[in-house]
Design a protein around this motif. Sequence first.
Motif, mmCIF file in Angstrom:
data_model
loop_
_atom_site.group_PDB
_atom_site.id
_atom_site.type_symbol
_atom_site.label_atom_id
_atom_site.label_comp_id
_atom_site.label_asym_id
_atom_site.label_seq_id
_atom_site.Cartn_x
_atom_site.Cartn_y
_atom_site.Cartn_z
ATOM 1 N N LYS A 174 0.839 -1.209 0.000
ATOM 2 C CA LYS A 174 0.000 0.000 0.000
ATOM 3 C C LYS A 174 0.867 1.248 0.000
ATOM 4 O O LYS A 174 0.569 2.228 -0.699
ATOM 5 C CB LYS A 174 -0.914 0.002 1.225
ATOM 6 N N LEU A 175 1.949 1.225 0.767
ATOM 7 C CA LEU A 175 2.843 2.376 0.826
ATOM 8 C C LEU A 175 3.466 2.650 -0.534
ATOM 9 O O LEU A 175 3.536 3.804 -0.975
ATOM 10 C CB LEU A 175 3.923 2.139 1.874
ATOM 11 N N LYS A 176 3.939 1.600 -1.213
ATOM 12 C CA LYS A 176 4.509 1.778 -2.559
ATOM 13 C C LYS A 176 3.493 2.409 -3.500
ATOM 14 O O LYS A 176 3.816 3.323 -4.274
ATOM 15 C CB LYS A 176 4.962 0.426 -3.111
ATOM 16 N N LYS A 177 2.250 1.935 -3.427
ATOM 17 C CA LYS A 177 1.187 2.474 -4.275
ATOM 18 C C LYS A 177 0.931 3.942 -3.955
ATOM 19 O O LYS A 177 0.773 4.785 -4.860
ATOM 20 C CB LYS A 177 -0.080 1.658 -4.081
ATOM 21 N N ASN A 178 0.921 4.285 -2.669
ATOM 22 C CA ASN A 178 0.682 5.668 -2.256
ATOM 23 C C ASN A 178 1.786 6.604 -2.747
ATOM 24 O O ASN A 178 1.522 7.723 -3.184
ATOM 25 C CB ASN A 178 0.582 5.753 -0.736
ATOM 26 N N ILE A 179 3.035 6.151 -2.635
ATOM 27 C CA ILE A 179 4.153 6.991 -3.086
ATOM 28 C C ILE A 179 4.068 7.200 -4.592
ATOM 29 O O ILE A 179 4.294 8.311 -5.092
ATOM 30 C CB ILE A 179 5.502 6.364 -2.690
ATOM 31 N N GLY A 180 3.724 6.138 -5.322
ATOM 32 C CA GLY A 180 3.556 6.284 -6.773
ATOM 33 C C GLY A 180 2.472 7.296 -7.111
ATOM 34 O O GLY A 180 2.638 8.120 -8.032
ATOM 35 N N ASP A 212 19.929 -1.267 -1.974
ATOM 36 C CA ASP A 212 18.637 -1.590 -2.587
ATOM 37 C C ASP A 212 17.650 -0.446 -2.406
ATOM 38 O O ASP A 212 16.794 -0.201 -3.266
ATOM 39 C CB ASP A 212 18.063 -2.867 -1.973
ATOM 40 N N PHE A 213 17.751 0.243 -1.287
ATOM 41 C CA PHE A 213 16.885 1.395 -1.021
ATOM 42 C C PHE A 213 17.148 2.507 -2.036
ATOM 43 O O PHE A 213 16.235 3.213 -2.450
ATOM 44 C CB PHE A 213 17.128 1.902 0.400
ATOM 45 N N MET A 214 18.412 2.669 -2.429
ATOM 46 C CA MET A 214 18.761 3.657 -3.456
ATOM 47 C C MET A 214 18.063 3.313 -4.780
ATOM 48 O O MET A 214 17.464 4.183 -5.426
ATOM 49 C CB MET A 214 20.275 3.690 -3.649
ATOM 50 N N TYR A 215 18.144 2.046 -5.181
ATOM 51 C CA TYR A 215 17.467 1.614 -6.410
ATOM 52 C C TYR A 215 15.954 1.760 -6.270
ATOM 53 O O TYR A 215 15.252 2.109 -7.232
ATOM 54 C CB TYR A 215 17.803 0.150 -6.710
ATOM 55 N N PHE A 216 15.455 1.505 -5.069
ATOM 56 C CA PHE A 216 14.028 1.609 -4.798
ATOM 57 C C PHE A 216 13.549 3.040 -5.031
ATOM 58 O O PHE A 216 12.518 3.276 -5.654
ATOM 59 C CB PHE A 216 13.776 1.169 -3.358
ATOM 60 N N GLY A 217 14.321 4.014 -4.524
ATOM 61 C CA GLY A 217 13.977 5.416 -4.738
ATOM 62 C C GLY A 217 13.985 5.786 -6.205
ATOM 63 O O GLY A 217 13.116 6.543 -6.674
ATOM 64 N N LYS A 218 14.941 5.256 -6.932
ATOM 65 C CA LYS A 218 15.019 5.527 -8.372
ATOM 66 C C LYS A 218 13.787 4.988 -9.087
ATOM 67 O O LYS A 218 13.194 5.654 -9.947
ATOM 68 C CB LYS A 218 16.286 4.872 -8.935
#
Length: 388
Positions: A174-180, A212-218
Amino acid sequence: MIHLDYLTHGLQRGIHFARQTRYAYGRNRLLAELEYRTRALKMKAHPTMLTVETTTFCNLKCVMCPHALEGLVVKRHIRDSYIECLMPFLATTSVCQLHGVGEPLVSPTFWNLLERISRDLRGQPNFSINTNGLLLSKNNISRLMASKIQKINISMDAATERTYSKLRGGNFLKLKKNIGALVSAKNSYRRHDLKICINMTLMRSNIEELSDFMYFGKTLGVDEVVFWTLNEGDYFDRPWVVDKEGFRFSYSDEKPTRHPVLFNSMIQKAMSLSKQIKMPIDRKRALASLIRQDCEMLSSGRDRVTISQCKAPWSWMTVLSDGSCRSCCHMVSPIGSLNDNCVEDIWNSEIMQQVRASISKNRVPPNCRGATCRFVRGSSREAGNSAC
């Protein structure tokens, strides 16, 4: 070294120029800098930075947060009447953080304040929030886009669903969807002034996910990745063990200073990766997260700061949800309360003048004794980041 008289003259010229500008916060910033350099005890300038804890309620119980320990947080929303008291400072501050130990999006007062700021304050003051992002509904995103908020910092602390569940306990997908949705809305509204960040508090349980968090932000398309180390100091030395769905979090075992080689290696790798994949980071915070291991240099004093270098009493005020005021978020005891005095009187109260006088003389004020900040602890880095 530039002579103080020269700097003072330059600031006075800057203030004269700023009087010709439209916005009060530009004038206030220059006056505050002049009064800091001259170590004024009673100030004409208002704080250039204001932190307002809009609530202590939260929809999560993250293991490294006081909410995880029973009875440590008294839950309340800040009163609307306090906001009225703060309006003179809100009109002149350059930077304002609308968060504290709670989730700002659950607070009715936060939304009232954000609307008031957007409607009544001229220009584009730098208002920001930290949020866990789980309440970024379509309606809340629209309200944020219609406001003057300039920075939304989303706390994630993990790059994988498994680690996120252990540390924060929320719904990762849900968080990923919200950020998108938030990033898409920013682009649709053409909010080029708005910065969207994701942040990671580094501890033993997540440090190996930093790259991985860096790639995640990208992948998410955010503007910046922010990371810093887990807080350390007297406040965090209390018994702090949290059992959560088969995972035991021990604050003392998670401390970065227990694992300096691993942390430095992962942080340096992430800083290099930032350049390679063109994912911006808050470089100042990243550098401050590196753990000093050269004890000889520390003992020589070359890596230390003193309390006299603290600028907060001339530039910063923190207002908690109960109305109590501190010079900064690290200060141990309050300098006053909005229940008893107006904000202008607190800013130049006898206690506050004594704080400024003590710091000018390189003495730790009574209100700051036991604080976890780098100035009281005598380290060039933030609280707890010295390995010695």
